[in-house]
Design a protein around this motif. Sequence first.
Motif, short mmCIF file in Angstrom:
data_model
loop_
_atom_site.label_atom_id
_atom_site.label_comp_id
_atom_site.label_asym_id
_atom_site.label_seq_id
_atom_site.Cartn_x
_atom_site.Cartn_y
_atom_site.Cartn_z
N PHE A 289 0.83 -1.20 0.00
CA PHE A 289 0.00 0.00 0.00
C PHE A 289 0.87 1.26 0.00
O PHE A 289 0.60 2.21 -0.74
N ARG A 290 1.95 1.27 0.82
CA ARG A 290 2.79 2.47 0.93
C ARG A 290 3.65 2.66 -0.33
O ARG A 290 3.86 3.80 -0.76
N ILE A 291 4.14 1.57 -0.91
CA ILE A 291 4.92 1.70 -2.15
C ILE A 291 4.02 2.21 -3.27
O ILE A 291 4.43 3.06 -4.08
N GLU A 292 2.80 1.71 -3.33
CA GLU A 292 1.85 2.22 -4.32
C GLU A 292 1.62 3.71 -4.10
O GLU A 292 1.54 4.49 -5.07
N GLN A 293 1.51 4.12 -2.84
CA GLN A 293 1.31 5.54 -2.53
C GLN A 293 2.45 6.39 -3.07
O GLN A 293 2.23 7.46 -3.65
N VAL A 294 3.70 5.91 -2.91
CA VAL A 294 4.86 6.66 -3.42
C VAL A 294 4.83 6.75 -4.94
O VAL A 294 5.00 7.83 -5.52
N ILE A 295 4.60 5.62 -5.61
CA ILE A 295 4.60 5.61 -7.08
C ILE A 295 3.49 6.50 -7.62
O ILE A 295 3.69 7.26 -8.59
N VAL A 296 2.31 6.43 -7.02
CA VAL A 296 1.20 7.27 -7.47
C VAL A 296 1.55 8.75 -7.30
O VAL A 296 1.27 9.58 -8.18
N ASN A 297 2.18 9.11 -6.17
CA ASN A 297 2.59 10.49 -5.96
C ASN A 297 3.57 10.95 -7.04
O ASN A 297 3.45 12.05 -7.60
N LEU A 298 4.54 10.09 -7.36
CA LEU A 298 5.54 10.47 -8.36
C LEU A 298 4.92 10.60 -9.74
O LEU A 298 5.23 11.55 -10.49
N LEU A 299 4.03 9.67 -10.10
CA LEU A 299 3.39 9.75 -11.42
C LEU A 299 2.45 10.94 -11.51
O LEU A 299 2.38 11.62 -12.54
N THR A 300 1.71 11.21 -10.44
CA THR A 300 0.79 12.36 -10.44
C THR A 300 1.57 13.65 -10.62
O THR A 300 1.16 14.54 -11.39
#
Length: 397
Positions: A289-300
Amino acid sequence: MRANDPTKVLIVDDLAENLQALDALLRDEHRLVLHARSGDEALALLLEHEFAVAILDVQMPGMNGFELAELMRGTDRTRNIPIVFVSAAGRELNYAFKGYESGAVDFMYKPLDPDAVRSKVNVFVALYQQRNETRRQVAALEQSRKEQETLLAELSATQLELERSLRMRDDFISLVAHELRTPLNTLFLETQMRTLQLKRGNLAAFGPEQMTKMIARDERQIQAMIRLIDDMLDVSRMRSGALSIQPAPVELMGLLERIVSDLSLQAAGSGSSLSLVPHDPVHGRWDEFRIEQVIVNLLTNALRYGCGMPVEISVHLEGEEVRVDVSDQGKGIAEAERHRIFEPFERGSGNRDVKGLGLGLYISRQLAESHRGHLAVVPGPECGSVFSLTLPLNASD
């Protein structure tokens, strides 16, 4: 010399009975009298101790008193010690004149007057103690001054930090109010429109197709508010040390494919596109969940600041670590800002029109470090920026 140490007096004479007589005359509970029976012994004591006054016999075998005085005046350590000469020679030899030329402060003839000797030594001892006390006071004042300067510097730094914290608080309140007002205003306007339609009896406005669009709009606004609240809660947990990381087996490429698929519509809406460079499966232990949160932040962020150009994700396996690069082709980030953008409530100076609290990169870096990894940014090969998330394959070690 410490404040409570006894004051030391040096007496130099080749006759033991003369040394004993002077010792008995000068010694007291606050004064230590040291003896030397030759110039060489005297020099050894002078190198080891600090003296208030030195009483030198003029006529000694080997090195006489005058020669010893010249040596004392030739070194910094002993140059300022007051020298009193004593001699049994007659006044006609004019030893007193030579003694004063050698740097003596006084000259006395034997037999010595006990009261005069005691009085003269008391004066030199008192002057010595005053000088030492003055030096101690000056040193204490200097130490106090340095401590005050240190305290003032600390107070100044604390004041600057407090002012910064107050500015951050005010900025935070303003940002939160602004960011929450937008979805709330949209929901409020939607509610007013629906109320107006109901008052007019226009039930056709609530048909299946219209209702589906209404629900989708409401969900978007509610999700926007939930994201803001989640970000604020994450920051609070990180600062209090209460953020929980729960590593479990994760296949990274599958996670990235799902994220790219979920964000593809958002990318298309911004006139951009997302692409994932193919790579073999990468297995590790992370909090998915936290790794997904980081990747989503970077892509956004890449979609926001990428000027509508394509955004690429690539994976690089490096020993016991894996690196995920998110590359955009936007305007890039100035070197002076590459550290600041990872601070809370900070954004690039050229992108103030972009919505958000400025928490995404701060949270992402903290999450990376919670996995014993790190998050950094470098300029792209030609333009834009590359954000690199590096993680150990087993974050639970």
